[in-house]
Design an enzyme around this catalytic site. Structure first.
Site, mmCIF file in Angstrom:
data_model
loop_
_atom_site.group_PDB
_atom_site.id
_atom_site.type_symbol
_atom_site.label_atom_id
_atom_site.label_comp_id
_atom_site.label_asym_id
_atom_site.label_seq_id
_atom_site.Cartn_x
_atom_site.Cartn_y
_atom_site.Cartn_z
ATOM 1 N N ARG A 77 0.864 -1.061 -0.030
ATOM 2 C CA ARG A 77 0.100 0.041 -0.044
ATOM 3 C C ARG A 77 0.801 1.265 0.026
ATOM 4 N NH1 ARG A 77 -4.858 -1.707 4.043
ATOM 5 N NH2 ARG A 77 -6.439 -2.473 2.127
ATOM 6 N N GLY B 55 -11.909 -4.879 1.674
ATOM 7 C CA GLY B 55 -13.404 -4.376 1.962
ATOM 8 C C GLY B 55 -13.940 -3.597 0.756
#
Ligand code: AMP
Length: 389
Positions: free
Chosen positions: A34, A371
């Site tokens: 990330r 998610g």
């Protein structure tokens, strides 16, 4: 979505919502995907002459400062990746102290704020916090795909208060996942694993009409096996999902594949005794913790020739080495498909498996959002994406 070209950032201070919610062990970063994924946006903004205020959350602190969830350990890795110093501002992101620190930034300089979830108003999208955060930049860029499904102050909240645009990562992610729901090339094979049916049922229902094969793995498989009348021993399952599992199995009989054999264990333990058994004949007091060899072979075969592949969720309790074989084999099989297949891997566990197997560079897209990618694939509008439109 509005893109970076639509923003005038030269000489401006740009507040960038990044997603540095990386897996940590103590203060050691376990996977920096990330962080590196945010670099294209940061570099473009810096080239255009902006100063940057980076804002992120990490973990799930309870709405107040907690050293366990500090973003400070990110600074070194980020600074090395960016090739320039990064100032860490340890005060609460909404405080006057933070405002004063960011006001001192010169063009080309970069500061990282402390965990925005240390502010109690973050997850509530509290208007008072939104106003305080909006003071930190002249413009706002949302690049935190992993948080785009949250209507939080630092995501959709500040977007409404400042000139804004989507960063490169957010744009890339949305484009990549869009191909999985709109006109995917066939054959289209999806592998869904992980602990619970209930977490992923909406994605399964949305994708089933579009796919040619759905390979189910991990803990969620046992609910389906039980629904078909199998003996699952002590394996994880959800009785309240049995009817739904039965309905899907009859409606999509030709599409759903379930494990035929499993590695069963006599305890949920890394050193448990194990044996390979048929998935519908798991003895009492034993539980299925990984896909068996026959299943791995069948799933690998089902992937061959696919033109579109999506994989989310481990095939077993991959945190224990004894039960990581199925997940690692699928990581290899997906990577080995080659450039003729459009392949996307999403979800923290499957992403770390594909990274560990050294296959990440061989898949078309590794999603940074667990998610968020699932909600997009459920067909939902993400608050962060809507805010950038
Ligand atoms: P998810 O976050 O839903 O993708 O689920 C990931 C978790 O599922 C991992 O922590 C795995 O250990 C767990 N898991 C996978 N297979 C099993 C299984 N057979 N029994 C229990 N937990 C499992």
């Amino acid at each position: 979505m509005q893109n970076l070209d639509s923003l005038n950032v030269s000489g401006k201070r740009v507040l960038v919502r990044v997603d540095y919610n990386v897996p940590m062990s103590g203060s050691v970063i376990q996977d920096d995907t990330r962080i590196t994924a945010s670099l294209p946006t940061l570099n473009i903004l810096l080239e255009k002459g902006a100063s940057l205020v980076l804002m992120s959350h990490l973990g799930r602190p309870k709405g107040g400062p907690d050293p366990k969830y500090s973003l400070k350990p990110i600074v070194d890795t980020l600074s090395k990746a960016l090739g320039k110093p990064v100032q860490f501002i340890g005060s609460l992101p909404g405080s006057d102290e933070t405002l004063a620190a960011v006001q001192a930034l010169k063009p080309g300089e970069v500061a990282l704020l402390e965990n925005v979830r240390f502010e109690a108003g973050e997850e509530k999208n509290d208007p008072a916090l939104v106003d305080k955060l909006a003071r930190l930049g002249d413009a706002f860029v949302l690049d935190a795909f992993g948080s785009a499904h949250r209507a939080h102050a630092s995501v959709s909240g500040v977007a409404a208060k400042l000139p804004h645009a989507a960063g490169m990562l957010l744009q890339t992610e949305v484009d990549a996942l869009d191909k999985l729901i709109n006109n995917p090339a066939h054959p289209y094979v999806v592998i869904i694993g992980g602990a619970k049916v209930s977490d992923k049922i909406k994605v399964i229902e949305n994708l089933l009409p579009k796919v040619d094969k759905l390979l189910i793995g991990g803990g969620m498989a046992y609910t389906f096996i039980k629904a078909r009348g199998g003996m699952i021993g002590d394996s994880i399952h959800e009785d309240d999902q049995l009817d739904l599992a039965k309905r899907l199995l009859s409606e999509y009989a030709g599409k759903i594949m379930l494990p035929t054999d499993v590695i069963a264990a006599d305890a949920f333990d890394k050193d448990a005794n194990t044996k390979v058994v048929q998935s519908n004949e798991i003895p009492d007091d034993w539980q299925g913790l990984d896909a068996g060899p026959e299943t791995v072979k069948a799933y690998t075969a089902a992937l061959q020739g696919a033109k579109t592949v999506f994989w989310n969720g481990p095939l077993g309790v991959f945190e224990f080495e004894k039960f990581a074989g199925g997940t690692n084999a699928i990581a290899k099989a997906v990577g080995d498909l080659g450039s003729g297949t459009y392949s996307v891997v999403g979800g923290g566990d499957s992403v770390s498996a594909i990274n560990k197997s050294g296959q990440a560079s061989k898949v078309s897209h590794v999603s940074t959002g667990g998610g968020a990618s699932l909600e997009l694939l459920e067909g939902q509008a993400l608050p962060g994406v809507v805010a950038m439109q």
